[in-house]
Motif scaffolding. Sequence first.
Motif, PDB file in Angstrom:
ATOM      1  N   GLN A   1       1.318  -1.302  -0.291  1.00 22.09           N
ATOM      2  CA  GLN A   1       0.502  -0.110  -0.023  1.00 22.09           C
ATOM      3  C   GLN A   1       1.075   1.056   0.080  1.00 22.09           C
ATOM      4  OE1 GLN A   1      -2.596  -0.370   3.508  1.00 22.09           O
ATOM      5  NE2 GLN A   1      -4.074  -1.458   2.215  1.00 22.09           N
ATOM      6  N   VAL A   2       0.262   2.017  -0.121  1.00 21.96           N
ATOM      7  CA  VAL A   2       0.957   3.593  -0.337  1.00 21.96           C
ATOM      8  C   VAL A   2      -0.078   4.487   0.081  1.00 21.96           C
ATOM      9  CG1 VAL A   2       2.291   3.247  -3.084  1.00 21.96           C
ATOM     10  CG2 VAL A   2      -0.303   4.556  -2.497  1.00 21.96           C
ATOM     11  N   ARG A   3       0.700   5.904   0.970  1.00 19.39           N
ATOM     12  CA  ARG A   3       0.216   6.963   1.029  1.00 19.39           C
ATOM     13  C   ARG A   3      -0.218   8.083  -0.058  1.00 19.39           C
ATOM     14  NH1 ARG A   3       0.742  11.599   4.458  1.00 19.39           N
ATOM     15  NH2 ARG A   3       3.479  11.569   3.727  1.00 19.39           N
ATOM     16  N   LEU A   4      -1.344   7.964   0.171  1.00 17.29           N
ATOM     17  CA  LEU A   4      -2.224   9.765  -0.526  1.00 17.29           C
ATOM     18  C   LEU A   4      -2.572  10.279  -0.055  1.00 17.29           C
ATOM     19  CD1 LEU A   4      -3.961   6.601  -3.136  1.00 17.29           C
ATOM     20  CD2 LEU A   4      -1.753   7.344  -3.801  1.00 17.29           C
ATOM     21  N   VAL A   5      -2.065  11.882  -0.321  1.00 18.73           N
ATOM     22  CA  VAL A   5      -2.529  12.714  -0.514  1.00 18.73           C
ATOM     23  C   VAL A   5      -3.670  13.632  -1.141  1.00 18.73           C
ATOM     24  CG1 VAL A   5      -2.055  14.882   1.007  1.00 18.73           C
ATOM     25  CG2 VAL A   5      -0.887  13.016   1.263  1.00 18.73           C
TER      26      VAL A   5
END
Length: 120
Positions: A1-5
């Motif tokens: 998973q990746v963090r999305l902003v």
Amino acid sequence: QVRLVESGGGSVQAGGSLRLSCAASGDTSHMAWFRQAPGKTREGVAAVYTADGSPFIGDPVRGRFTISHDNSKRTAYLQMNNLKPEDTALYYCAAGYPSRLMDPSEYNSWGQGTQVTVSS
């Protein structure tokens, strides 16, 4: 998973434009935008293949929205033109390795959502 902003939501009048941005903390094959209006299911808007920027635009917004991706910034952009009141929704950025681009269950990373409100 990746963090999305996500960023860039807001309120505009019909016919106006907005640009949404989504910055990712890592790489995935695709980034996409979905939207969800109150009482409705989450709907696919657009997706982009991050390797070469190939876009896919969903039927409800084709001809008005475009999607792009900047590899150097790991950021996807959704340019929304000629906005209509029916575009009002919470817009979510997603990332992953989907087989079906407009199926939200195919994505394993999601942003917090940004509100887009279009008044008539």
